[in-house]
Design a protein around this motif. Sequence first.
Motif, PDB file in Angstrom:
ATOM      1  N   VAL A  75      43.248  66.141  14.110  1.00 56.93           N
ATOM      2  CA  VAL A  75      42.858  66.158  12.704  1.00 56.93           C
ATOM      3  C   VAL A  75      42.203  67.492  12.380  1.00 56.93           C
ATOM      4  O   VAL A  75      41.152  67.841  12.921  1.00 56.93           O
ATOM      5  CB  VAL A  75      41.900  64.989  12.383  1.00 56.93           C
ATOM      6  CG1 VAL A  75      41.490  65.022  10.913  1.00 56.93           C
ATOM      7  CG2 VAL A  75      42.561  63.655  12.723  1.00 56.93           C
ATOM      8  N   ASP A  76      42.855  68.222  11.491  1.00 62.03           N
ATOM      9  CA  ASP A  76      42.366  69.535  11.070  1.00 62.03           C
ATOM     10  C   ASP A  76      41.776  69.404   9.669  1.00 62.03           C
ATOM     11  O   ASP A  76      42.414  68.871   8.766  1.00 62.03           O
ATOM     12  CB  ASP A  76      43.549  70.521  11.062  1.00 62.03           C
ATOM     13  CG  ASP A  76      43.268  71.757  10.229  1.00 62.03           C
ATOM     14  OD1 ASP A  76      42.438  72.561  10.660  1.00 62.03           O
ATOM     15  OD2 ASP A  76      43.864  71.881   9.137  1.00 62.03           O
ATOM     16  N   SER A  77      40.526  69.879   9.487  1.00 66.23           N
ATOM     17  CA  SER A  77      39.924  69.839   8.146  1.00 66.23           C
ATOM     18  C   SER A  77      39.093  71.099   7.954  1.00 66.23           C
ATOM     19  O   SER A  77      38.834  71.839   8.898  1.00 66.23           O
ATOM     20  CB  SER A  77      39.056  68.580   7.987  1.00 66.23           C
ATOM     21  OG  SER A  77      37.958  68.642   8.864  1.00 66.23           O
TER      22      SER A  77
ATOM     23  N   ASP B 293      46.481  65.638   9.227  1.00 65.86           N
ATOM     24  CA  ASP B 293      46.378  64.787  10.417  1.00 65.86           C
ATOM     25  C   ASP B 293      47.740  64.320  10.918  1.00 65.86           C
ATOM     26  O   ASP B 293      47.824  63.420  11.741  1.00 65.86           O
ATOM     27  CB  ASP B 293      45.458  63.587  10.157  1.00 65.86           C
ATOM     28  CG  ASP B 293      45.998  62.676   9.072  1.00 65.86           C
ATOM     29  OD1 ASP B 293      47.066  62.990   8.513  1.00 65.86           O
ATOM     30  OD2 ASP B 293      45.355  61.647   8.800  1.00 65.86           O
ATOM     31  N   ALA B 294      48.810  64.925  10.396  1.00 64.25           N
ATOM     32  CA  ALA B 294      50.147  64.556  10.886  1.00 64.25           C
ATOM     33  C   ALA B 294      50.997  65.819  11.002  1.00 64.25           C
ATOM     34  O   ALA B 294      50.914  66.710  10.161  1.00 64.25           O
ATOM     35  CB  ALA B 294      50.803  63.565   9.932  1.00 64.25           C
TER      36      ALA B 294
ATOM     37  N   GLU C 187      51.345  72.317   9.626  1.00 64.18           N
ATOM     38  CA  GLU C 187      50.998  73.346   8.628  1.00 64.18           C
ATOM     39  C   GLU C 187      49.495  73.257   8.413  1.00 64.18           C
ATOM     40  O   GLU C 187      48.998  72.253   7.891  1.00 64.18           O
ATOM     41  CB  GLU C 187      51.700  73.078   7.293  1.00 64.18           C
ATOM     42  CG  GLU C 187      53.192  73.326   7.271  1.00 64.18           C
ATOM     43  CD  GLU C 187      53.559  74.801   7.246  1.00 64.18           C
ATOM     44  OE1 GLU C 187      52.761  75.610   6.704  1.00 64.18           O
ATOM     45  OE2 GLU C 187      54.632  75.142   7.792  1.00 64.18           O
ATOM     46  N   TRP C 188      48.760  74.280   8.851  1.00 65.56           N
ATOM     47  CA  TRP C 188      47.311  74.292   8.628  1.00 65.56           C
ATOM     48  C   TRP C 188      46.987  75.332   7.554  1.00 65.56           C
ATOM     49  O   TRP C 188      47.551  76.441   7.585  1.00 65.56           O
ATOM     50  CB  TRP C 188      46.566  74.678   9.915  1.00 65.56           C
ATOM     51  CG  TRP C 188      46.520  73.602  10.957  1.00 65.56           C
ATOM     52  CD1 TRP C 188      46.914  72.301  10.834  1.00 65.56           C
ATOM     53  CD2 TRP C 188      46.038  73.755  12.310  1.00 65.56           C
ATOM     54  NE1 TRP C 188      46.713  71.625  12.011  1.00 65.56           N
ATOM     55  CE2 TRP C 188      46.174  72.489  12.934  1.00 65.56           C
ATOM     56  CE3 TRP C 188      45.507  74.816  13.035  1.00 65.56           C
ATOM     57  CZ2 TRP C 188      45.792  72.276  14.270  1.00 65.56           C
ATOM     58  CZ3 TRP C 188      45.129  74.604  14.352  1.00 65.56           C
ATOM     59  CH2 TRP C 188      45.273  73.343  14.968  1.00 65.56           C
TER      60      TRP C 188
ATOM     61  N   ARG D  44      37.790  72.866  11.216  1.00 66.25           N
ATOM     62  CA  ARG D  44      37.398  72.105  12.391  1.00 66.25           C
ATOM     63  C   ARG D  44      38.597  71.279  12.836  1.00 66.25           C
ATOM     64  O   ARG D  44      39.290  70.698  12.004  1.00 66.25           O
ATOM     65  CB  ARG D  44      36.233  71.172  12.037  1.00 66.25           C
ATOM     66  CG  ARG D  44      35.732  70.337  13.209  1.00 66.25           C
ATOM     67  CD  ARG D  44      34.473  69.562  12.861  1.00 66.25           C
ATOM     68  NE  ARG D  44      34.766  68.405  12.031  1.00 66.25           N
ATOM     69  CZ  ARG D  44      33.859  67.490  11.673  1.00 66.25           C
ATOM     70  NH1 ARG D  44      32.595  67.625  12.063  1.00 66.25           N
ATOM     71  NH2 ARG D  44      34.182  66.462  10.909  1.00 66.25           N
ATOM     72  N   VAL D  45      38.848  71.256  14.132  1.00 65.25           N
ATOM     73  CA  VAL D  45      39.946  70.466  14.683  1.00 65.25           C
ATOM     74  C   VAL D  45      39.337  69.448  15.640  1.00 65.25           C
ATOM     75  O   VAL D  45      38.589  69.821  16.548  1.00 65.25           O
ATOM     76  CB  VAL D  45      40.968  71.358  15.431  1.00 65.25           C
ATOM     77  CG1 VAL D  45      42.101  70.495  16.001  1.00 65.25           C
ATOM     78  CG2 VAL D  45      41.521  72.435  14.512  1.00 65.25           C
ATOM     79  N   ARG D  46      39.639  68.175  15.405  1.00 65.53           N
ATOM     80  CA  ARG D  46      39.137  67.139  16.309  1.00 65.53           C
ATOM     81  C   ARG D  46      40.310  66.280  16.781  1.00 65.53           C
ATOM     82  O   ARG D  46      41.311  66.160  16.093  1.00 65.53           O
ATOM     83  CB  ARG D  46      38.107  66.249  15.599  1.00 65.53           C
ATOM     84  CG  ARG D  46      36.960  67.066  15.021  1.00 65.53           C
ATOM     85  CD  ARG D  46      35.701  66.260  14.863  1.00 65.53           C
ATOM     86  NE  ARG D  46      35.748  65.253  13.818  1.00 65.53           N
ATOM     87  CZ  ARG D  46      34.679  64.541  13.441  1.00 65.53           C
ATOM     88  NH1 ARG D  46      33.503  64.727  14.052  1.00 65.53           N
ATOM     89  NH2 ARG D  46      34.767  63.651  12.483  1.00 65.53           N
TER      90      ARG D  46
END
Length: 893
Positions: free
Chosen positions: A567-569, A588-589, A614-615, A661-663
């Motif tokens: 999950v990238d935010s 998140d996908a 795609e981030w 942030r990537v979790r």
Amino acid sequence: MGPRRVVVVPHTHWDREWYDPFQTFRIRLVRLIDGLLDLMEQDSSFTHFLLDGQLAVVDDYLEIRPENRSRLEALTAAGRIAVGPWYVLMDEFLVSGETIVRNLQKGIGRGNTLGGVMDVGYLPDMFGHIAQMPQILAQAGFEHAVVWRGVPSTVDGTAFVWHAPDGSRVRAEYLVAGYGNGAALPEDAKALGRRVSTLTEEFASFLAADDPLLVMNGTDHQPPQPWLGRVVAEFNEIQDEFELSISSLPAYLEGAPWTTLPEWHGELRSGARSNLLMGVASNRVDVKQAAARAERWIERMAEPLSALFLPSGAWPAHFLDVAWTHMIRNSAHDSVCACSVDDVVDTVLHRYAESRHIGQALSDEAVAAVGRSMAEPGPVVVNPSAHDRGGLVEVVVPAVGEPGPDVQVLSERAGLPGSITLDGATVRSMLGLIQGARLDVDTYITDVSLAEDPTGLDITLVIGTEPRDGVPVEEIKRELYSRLSARPETEVRLSLQQPPFRRLLARQVEVPGFGWARFAPAPLLHPAAAHQGPDSITVGNGLVSVTIDTGDGTFALNGVPGFGRLVDSGDFGDTYNYSPPTIDTVVDAPDSVTVDIGDQGPVRATVTITSVYEWPDRVDEATRSRTGSHQVTVKTTLEVRADEEVVRVRTQFVNPSRDHRVRVHLPLPRPDSISRAECAFTIVERGLVAEGRVEEFPTPTFPSRRFVSSGGLTVVHEGLLEYELIDIEGGPDDGSIARATTLALTVLRSTGMLSRMGMTTRPMTAGPMTPLEGSQMIGPVEVSYAIAVSETDPYRLADEVLDPLVATPSFGGGVRADRGSELTVRGAEVSAVRRQAGRLEVRVFNPRPESTTVEIPGWSGWLIDLAGRPVAPFEGRFELAGHGIATARLDGD
Ligand SMILES: [Zn+2]
């Protein structure tokens, strides 16, 4: 009632490296101490100065001013300058318990050469405090701590009794407004009076009418104020409401009351009155990984292996001292916390790399010594941990017959003899490349001979998979050079004799703790395998089963779906705190997923999931929303080994994005309201929330050292310190207990600012607003962790995942039997095995609440405290309280 006692403690708080590099700050330190020595020698009214509780500043100074040693020593011996007890003011959560203990021991050791350390556990600026700190301080002989950050709102006075989980306690003086409440006191007596009145009013709710007021006269890098003695005397003359004195912390605390104080048990991680800065656990993941690796190589490998498998006279004390000094310096709160400029972080990474190199090289030497000492030839497997265990090893063995059902062949090499004829020049250049007897990673020259006849020279090389002592490679090379010089045109016939051999993967049968055993593949009860089915790919071994969801790249573990969701935010925070942007975009996908089978078993099976996302590129300052776009390919390899109930995960990508942030999300097999995380010398339990205030939002992210468990899930990691329990179900609204259903493990946090203003989670700055490039972490990222959903001892699991068995070749001819152990320790976890003054020293701790019997069969000696003082003798065993720490010095070698 008489005047209120006001105790002024002049000091400086010295961040050795932070928004400037070490050498830049050191020039300021040298100027400060130069001035301090002059001032204190000339002005007897400037009675005391606190040199920040850390000896490193003394060493930093004397390296530049060795000529001032006796002046400084005179002032410390007279008790006017207080030094130590720490070597540096470390962060307590981001380094190991051993690092904290070695830091204290190094501080005490250095301080003893200067007349002794300050008798107070001074902890002025750490970003919270570990649960076991009262026990560590008590075991070093301290009754007092001085703290600021992390103290919860229930503590409503300027002191409290602080209990460790084992029942140890210290009196903690609480610096309600920090270590700088009396920074920059005025030169004028009346102005000083106004300042003291204001301070008293500010602290009114914390002070009883006759309580003394502690005024800490200093702050970050602040020089002493030369007028202090004069202005304090003048102020005492002109009024009788206050009685001011310049003093020291030990003098202030002498006779301080313990009764009627609030009590606190365990760690201090509240942001109720001061910033906790919990986001330092996840910035610069490369620093946290480097710290974990260096600590592992020194604490878990180099020290125990050198202590147990080398003669006591060969203990590499000075190499280890270099490594520890680097690691202790790096543990400083601005250093390992990486809330520093890029130059500082580069230095920190370099120190960790050097410590790790020392650890790796010393471990290699000790393991090679085991190989050389074996009576029989063939690979030998060494267990660097206290637990008896089997495990995966890679060995090179002669390829005789079929490899057998319980091993996996990684590579095969055909046998020789072969013979070639070469000219002299070719032979010369080839010989230059051979250094000693090692040819490549798998092969050694085990015999060499040289013959000569009128037609030419004959060299015969026998090549094997085990190193052999005394092979005359260099002698033959010299001889060959001289004969080639005499007959430059002669031909050289090179004959190679090498048996066929293969590199194998196997599950080694059990090796005793701190012991060794000849290589023997265990029968595989639960062989690992990877399968490509019609609609799914699975990897497992009958104990754990992983099914990949080829749609979104997540996987089901023993039937529980959704593991490994990345999950990238956005993160518009800084190095200290996470802060989501005003308008966040969460990815998140992945757009596409491919899955490839790697190793097929039976010892190790792997699959690699390749997901393309795609981030967004960054957070836009004006709109505070994420903008731009990058395609990023994330490769995640899942590994299952025969007979192990754990899935190892390695994730790699090249980070293209800023301000995010990537979790990874890991579902809990059953919802839980509590997490249990490894912390120094214990496991701490935490709930779902943290305490904060408007100035710092209580983000409930927490640090774990090597593992964290919740809801039947255990995660072991190397340097992925930050976790959060999320996806909460229930709560007071529906009358139930709130429970989390997912554990989020932070993989990466990118920020471009050392500190920032106006964040939603922390409106004011926590440090200089300096732009940084390094903390964006643009570039390669590789993280590894392991997950288990069975009931498991997390310490055992951490050993299995992080401290593997080590295989080494042996030529035999020594005296060591096929199997044995140098040290058995049962009943507690082992934190350290090392030598001190030739003696073995073993530090253990009891992670459980019940007391335990620690057995060290065959050894007697003394239990000692952390200052090295004898406590009690023991013979083979001793009792250890629940959550206790004990250090045993063993007699004999
Ligand atoms: Zn600081």
